[in-house]
Design a protein around this motif. Structure first.
Motif, short mmCIF file in Angstrom:
data_model
loop_
_atom_site.label_atom_id
_atom_site.label_comp_id
_atom_site.label_asym_id
_atom_site.label_seq_id
_atom_site.Cartn_x
_atom_site.Cartn_y
_atom_site.Cartn_z
N LEU A 675 0.82 -1.21 0.00
CA LEU A 675 0.00 0.00 0.00
C LEU A 675 0.86 1.26 0.00
O LEU A 675 0.49 2.26 -0.62
N THR A 676 2.01 1.21 0.67
CA THR A 676 2.89 2.39 0.66
C THR A 676 3.26 2.75 -0.78
O THR A 676 3.16 3.93 -1.18
N LEU A 679 0.35 4.27 -2.57
CA LEU A 679 0.09 5.65 -2.11
C LEU A 679 1.17 6.61 -2.58
O LEU A 679 0.90 7.78 -2.87
N LYS A 694 -9.06 3.96 -3.09
CA LYS A 694 -9.79 4.21 -1.84
C LYS A 694 -10.27 2.91 -1.17
O LYS A 694 -10.15 2.76 0.05
N VAL A 697 -7.62 1.33 0.82
CA VAL A 697 -7.32 2.06 2.06
C VAL A 697 -8.37 1.72 3.12
O VAL A 697 -8.04 1.55 4.31
N LYS A 701 -7.65 0.03 6.70
CA LYS A 701 -8.19 0.57 7.96
C LYS A 701 -8.79 -0.56 8.79
O LYS A 701 -8.60 -0.62 10.02
N THR A 735 3.13 3.54 6.33
CA THR A 735 1.99 3.33 5.42
C THR A 735 0.81 4.20 5.88
O THR A 735 0.14 4.83 5.07
N ASN A 736 0.58 4.23 7.19
CA ASN A 736 -0.52 5.06 7.71
C ASN A 736 -0.28 6.55 7.44
O ASN A 736 -1.22 7.30 7.19
N ALA A 739 -1.22 7.05 3.90
CA ALA A 739 -2.67 6.90 3.75
C ALA A 739 -3.40 8.13 4.30
O ALA A 739 -4.33 8.64 3.70
#
Ligand SMILES: [Ca+2]
Ligand SMILES: [Ca+2]
Ligand SMILES: [Ca+2]
Length: 845
Positions: A675-676, A679, A694, A697, A701, A735-736, A739
């Protein structure tokens, strides 16, 4: 310690009486639990819950082990072939393990394949202790007669400044090794791993055999300390050794030799660790040593003994300017539940937002102080960039004020590694070099740039790629243009705390890129790494400048002979040159990213970096995946990373297509893993991409929220294995950050802070910050190049909590040598700079 009072002033008689009292008042038999180890409050005995590791051999985390009053004090209980085995001495392979609850015993079969030697060890609960029996079905092979014995190792730091009694003869444990040794001819030595030798013979074929500190039939360790006292009895002589004469990471070892020519039960020990009646581990109050931003969540975690009940409340106390302490908040303590072997509760003081100095009070325990302030994250990454990374710089002299950390090392880099080489530290060579160089031929141009990858001094190319990618991300997203270091490539000189008008982060990117470019330029492709040829060099502790003689090898001279310009000692590092598509793509990604950061800073290097990135791409593009390296599995993701970085740098659509073709299936396979990258691509992609992302993401979550059920910290911690989980925690928090940057209404910045809180002290076992010199109390003992001094390098981030099977979290602050807990590496530290910088940016928003 409050529980040791009852033993104070004990002489032999007093001790005897107290032991009797213990026996009658506390006749609790040791039982095997469902996790297959022996357990009573204050003592666990693990019998090969963890096995010796084939890659690094003896890591001091295997065999029969004691967890004594909450601390793992003993390891390595096994049949061994040396008095004080070193890391690369042969280790037994466990061939069987039988757990028998009916007889309260565990039996393991042990085999030394190399010398064709089998034995069985049976550990049974008996009385207030254990019987350990060793069985042989065949007599000892001649080769191990006088060498094979049963060993049990005790961590020196737990026994420093304490006593022992051997058949009543007193002694104290040495703080520093200085006991007797002798030498024997090398022919007598049992060969270590492969063809390697940890000992520098230096022209004299011999090895060192330590003599015992003492011996006897009854050995009592630490009769003066109820928490660490252990009694061992045997009809066979027990010897006590100090393993540190041969290796700084050695332990104190109690040992009995096995008899020659016998079979059946050949050795019996009775082992009785003292147990303090009704012992309970003190609660650990876990919180961020760096403190908290006023607006963020502030939740302390309280780690409790299984038998302990959480108190109903805890308090947050503020320390005022006049020195007075006022209770700012008294709030409820809520139970969380069990994680690994402890119970957990939480204390939420988020409502306190007033800047100031605080501590937590829980019952009669008070924590050290920490701040609540808007600037708590501002300086958290400075020691890592100012001090730790400069000290890791290869091929440079590194000075800090009055101290020289090291001279410029490895001027003799490097030779082509020979073929069919099974090396140490994970390196190997097959039957071709994948280069134009002959085995042991000099590869020119490699003595430039790069970092020591860890507590050792090799150049690991993969780690360099990760580091450069982290640094470029930090540079581009956060603009960290701090300048506190002079880095002079021409003079190979680094001076810490001395600005030179150039951003340190760019200078570090340049330093790493110089080595990568040198590899591709001189070899044609990146190499697995560059490492010393001899095991007796590899464990080097001291100035890296003396790991080799810094003179190029000259076969016309004798070993240890020099003409001043070259040397007959074959100590120059070897480049392990096997080519892999994984590493090519991985390096292409790093070089493509570096070329952007270096543009306008070092244009020549920037251009070279991009040229070589494209070359590596083109040479692999479209070829089938025939990679046989152990990294082959990751090839897909590195190809994708290279495509992304090349696209961002060149805006060439062919790279974009490769990336977008690969990213969606990769996200479907494992959202957290890529995901990093997805993004990072976000700003460069079209609306359809951004919209589609989206959903992933949202999925991420959901996995974040799942973490809050897995452990009380709500971060990806607690994985079992040989290495702590800080790397995963940092990567997850980064990653967060990405995001949150693009999807702030889905991902809150609290996840980023949660990752940092964990690093800064809100984690199992103790509450120290895992970043040396960051936070009020932090790691002061780490596995860096200065580990023999029980010291640290400021800004280093350790791997953290290692979970020993089945359920024991550990991060030692009294023993630096467990690398899975304490070794500081460039991948983690570069990611940490990114994360800490990101948190500071989030606070400023
Ligand atoms: Ca290494
Ligand atoms: Ca600078
Ligand atoms: Ca040399």
């Amino acid at each position: 310690m409050k529980t040791t009072l009852m033993y104070r002033g004990s002489r032999a008689t007093g001790l005897f009486l107290l032991l009797l009292a213990t026996t009658t008042a506390f006749c609790q038999k040791v039982k095997l639990n469902d996790s297959e180890y022996f357990e009573i409050p204050g003592l666990n005995v693990l019998v090969f819950s963890s096995q010796y590791n084939g890659m690094f051999f003896d890591e001091k985390t295997a065999g029969i082990e004691l967890i004594h009053h909450g601390v793992r004090t003993s390891t390595g209980g096994a049949v061994r072939l040396q008095h004080t085995p070193e890391q690369w001495d042969l280790v037994p392979k466990m061939t069987s393990r039988k757990v028998d609850k009916a007889t309260n015993s565990i039996e393991v079969g042990l085999r030394y394949q190399e010398v064709d030697f089998d034995s069985r060890v049976v550990v049974s609960a008996k009385g207030n202790g254990f019987e350990i029996n060793v069985y042989l079905d065949k007599p000892l092979p001649a080769k191990v007669v006088g060498k094979a014995g049963f060993n049990l190792e005790f961590v020196p730091s737990a026994y420093f400044e304490k006593s022992y009694l051997a058949d009543g003869k007193p002694g104290t444990f040495p703080l520093y090794p200085a006991s007797n040794t002798k030498t024997e001819p090398l022919s007598e030595k049992i060969q270590q791993f492969g063809i390697h030798n940890t000992f520098e013979e230096r022209g004299k074929p011999e090895f060192i055999v330590p003599a015992p500190l003492t011996s006897g039939k009854t050995m009592v360790l630490a009769p003066d300390d109820a928490e660490h006292m252990v009694r061992i009895q045997s009809e066979t002589e027990l010897m006590l050794f100090d393993g540190r004469n041969l290796a700084q990471n050695g332990w104190f070892i109690v040992r009995s030799l096995l008899p020659a020519g016998k079979t059946g039960k050949v050795l019996t020990w009775y082992l009785e660790p003292n147990v303090i009646p009704n012992w309970k581990r003190a609660p650990v109050l876990e919180f961020s040593q760096v403190g908290y931003n006023p607006g963020q969540e502030k939740v302390a975690v309280i780690e409790l003994d299984q038998a302990d009940q959480a108190l109903k409340t805890a308090s947050l106390i503020q320390v005022m300017a006049d020195g007075k302490q006022i209770e700012k908040l008294k709030g409820p303590v809520t139970n969380w539940g069990k994680f690994l072997r402890y119970n957990y509760a939480k204390f939420d003081f988020s409502s306190v937002k007033e800047p100031g100095i605080y501590f937590i009070q829980y019952g009669d325990q008070k924590t050290n102080i920490f701040p609540i302030s808007a600037d708590v994250y501002e300086k958290t990454w400075h020691p890592t960039l100012d001090v730790w990374f400069p000290v890791q710089m290869d091929h440079m002299t590194v000075n800090e004020a009055y101290r020289v950390w090291h001279g410029a090392p490895f001027k003799d880099d490097a030779l082509q590694a020979p073929l069919n080489q099974q090396h140490f530290d994970g390196y190997s060579m097959g039957d071709k070099t994948d280069t134009k160089y002959k085995p042991l031929e000099r590869i020119p141009g490699l003595g430039v740039g790069g970092w020591f990858d860890a507590g050792d001094f090799d150049i690991q190319t993969g780690s360099h790629n990760t580091t450069i990618l982290n640094f470029v991300d930090a540079w581009e997203k956060l603009k960290l243009n701090r300048d506190e270091t002079r880095i002079d490539q021409g003079r190979q000189y680094v001076d810490i705390h001395r600005p030179d008008g150039k951003p340190d982060l760019l200078q570090q990117i340049e330093h790493g890129t110089l080595n990568l470019v040198a590899q591709v330029k001189n070899i044609g492709h990146p190499v697995r790494g560059i490492i010393v040829p001899n095991l007796h060099q590899y464990h080097h502790l001291g100035d890296a400048n003396t790991e080799t003689d810094n003179l190029p090898y000259n076969p016309n001279l004798k070993p240890y002979e020099s003409d001043g310009k070259s040397s007959g000692t074959l100590d120059d590092r070897w480049a392990f040159t096997t080519r892999s598509a994984f590493l090519d793509y991985n390096t292409a990604a790093a070089l493509a990213a570096a070329s952007r950061a270096l543009n306008g800073f070092n244009d020549t290097l920037s251009t070279q970096a991009l040229t070589y990135a494209k070359k590596l791409w083109d040479e692999n593009d479209g070829k089938p995946n025939t990679d046989t390296s152990r990294f082959a599995l990751f090839r897909r993701n590195t190809e994708m990373a290279a495509a992304l970085q090349l696209y961002i740098t060149t805006k060439d659509d062919r790279y974009a297509k490769k990336f977008t073709d690969a990213i969606w299936p990769a996200l479907d396979r494992n959202v957290g893993q890529v995901l990093t990258a997805a993004l990072q691509a976000y700003p460069f992609m079209n609306k359809a991409y951004q919209t589609k992302l989206k959903d992933y993401v949202v999925k991420f979550k959901a996995s974040n929220d799942e973490l809050t059920k897995q452990n009380p910290y709500g971060v990806p911690a607690g994985t079992r294995g040989g290495w702590g989980s800080n790397q995963q925690v940092i990567s997850w928090a980064i990653t967060n950050y990405h995001a949150n940057r693009h999807f702030p209404d889905i991902i809150s910045p609290e996840y980023v802070f949660r990752g940092l809180n964990y690093l800064f002290g809100c984690h199992p076992y103790h509450n120290l910050s895992f970043v040396s010199a960051v936070g009020t109390r932090s790691k002061k003992i780490t596995y860096g190049s200065n580990r023999a001094d029980f010291s640290y390098i400021a800004g280093g981030v350790v791997p953290g909590i290692m979970v020993l099977k089945p359920d024991f979290p550990e991060n030692r602050e009294d023993w630096p040598f467990l690398w899975g807990e304490n070794e500081v590496i460039i991948d983690i530290c570069s990611a940490y700079i990114m994360l800490a910088g990101a948190a500071n940016e989030l606070v400023k928003k």
